[in-house]
Design an enzyme around this catalytic site. Structure first.
Site, PDB file in Angstrom:
ATOM      1  N   CYS A  40       0.847  -1.208   0.000  1.00 34.64           N
ATOM      2  CA  CYS A  40       0.000   0.000   0.000  1.00 34.64           C
ATOM      3  C   CYS A  40       0.881   1.257   0.000  1.00 34.64           C
ATOM      4  O   CYS A  40       1.653   1.452  -0.926  1.00 34.64           O
ATOM      5  CB  CYS A  40      -1.005  -0.026   1.148  1.00 34.64           C
ATOM      6  SG  CYS A  40      -2.364   1.153   0.881  1.00 34.64           S
ATOM      7  N   HIS A  51      -3.788  -4.651  -0.425  1.00 35.30           N
ATOM      8  CA  HIS A  51      -3.387  -5.273   0.839  1.00 35.30           C
ATOM      9  C   HIS A  51      -3.498  -6.789   0.713  1.00 35.30           C
ATOM     10  O   HIS A  51      -4.584  -7.335   0.866  1.00 35.30           O
ATOM     11  CB  HIS A  51      -4.306  -4.812   1.970  1.00 35.30           C
ATOM     12  CG  HIS A  51      -4.059  -3.414   2.421  1.00 35.30           C
ATOM     13  ND1 HIS A  51      -3.095  -3.098   3.359  1.00 35.30           N
ATOM     14  CD2 HIS A  51      -4.646  -2.246   2.077  1.00 35.30           C
ATOM     15  CE1 HIS A  51      -3.100  -1.785   3.562  1.00 35.30           C
ATOM     16  NE2 HIS A  51      -4.021  -1.251   2.797  1.00 35.30           N
ATOM     17  N   GLU A  62      -2.637  -8.950   2.812  1.00 39.22           N
ATOM     18  CA  GLU A  62      -3.028  -9.511   4.114  1.00 39.22           C
ATOM     19  C   GLU A  62      -4.532  -9.400   4.361  1.00 39.22           C
ATOM     20  O   GLU A  62      -5.055 -10.016   5.282  1.00 39.22           O
ATOM     21  CB  GLU A  62      -2.221  -8.846   5.245  1.00 39.22           C
ATOM     22  CG  GLU A  62      -2.678  -7.466   5.667  1.00 39.22           C
ATOM     23  CD  GLU A  62      -2.236  -6.318   4.759  1.00 39.22           C
ATOM     24  OE1 GLU A  62      -2.458  -5.158   5.145  1.00 39.22           O
ATOM     25  OE2 GLU A  62      -1.677  -6.585   3.663  1.00 39.22           O
TER      26      GLU A  62
END
Length: 210
Positions: free
Chosen positions: A82, A191, A193
């Protein structure tokens, strides 16, 4: 052997989700701002959320910009996520204020030219031929939250070195860089994750490459 990964703790964002996702991807993860630990690890992850200028200030405060430079000079892997990807570029422009980035790649991080900003939610990407990062998840969706991006890839290698692999995405008719694979330096605007199974597979690809 388990890859040792440092997630750089420089005061930006929810780092726990990145740590947990990398652990699930098979890495032994340390969350720290320690320069030497960051230098010694098999992989360094530079996360980032919020304003470009604030992230750069936080990064400089822990010598993160120098850490990234030192690792890359030795061909040691770095992953930016990001705003952690955005700060790898030459500069960012937010609210008319220009901030110098880490300058690993030429280019400007600027506001997306889309009817609705921020770009928030799941989106597909256009991964290039030969991608290792997106192996097996080229056609999946990933989770984005951002108002700014790199809308123009300007690096010219003139075939002297292997050209980086650039992945694109688009929002509201505006194209922007979604990921870059450039030797030891890898970065994603989305992202991983927070991107479910697809993000987990992508992180596993990166961890296994270490």
């Amino acid at each position: 052997m388990t890859a040792a990964v440092v997630v750089l703790d420089y005061g930006s964002g929810n780092l726990r989700s990145a740590v947990r996702a990398l652990e699930r991807a098979g890495a032994a993860v340390t969350l720290t701002a320690d320069f030497q630990a960051g230098l010694d690890a098999d992989g360094l992850v530079v996360p980032g959320v919020g304003a470009y200028a604030a992230c750069m200030a936080g990064l400089r405060a822990v010598r993160g910009d120098r850490l990234v430079g030192r690792r890359l000079a030795g061909g040691r892997p770095v992953l930016g996520i990001c705003v952690g990807m955005q700060v790898l570029f030459e500069r960012g422009v937010e609210h008319g204020v220009e901030t110098d980035g880490c300058d690993q790649w030429p280019g400007v991080v600027e506001r997306l030219q889309a009817p609705v900003v921020p770009h928030m939610g799941w989106n597909t990407v256009e991964a290039p031929e030969g991608t290792a990062l997106f192996a097996g998840v080229e056609h999946e969706r990933f989770y984005f939250v951002h108002s700014y991006g790199v809308r123009d890839w300007t690096l010219q290698t003139n075939d002297r070195t292997r050209a980086p692999l650039v992945t694109w995405s688009s929002h509201g008719g505006d194209r922007f860089v979604a990921a870059v694979e450039n030797g030891p330096l890898t970065a994603t605007q989305f992202h991983p994750e927070k991107s479910g199974d697809a993000g987990a597979a992508l992180l596993r690809n990166w961890v296994e490459s270490l």
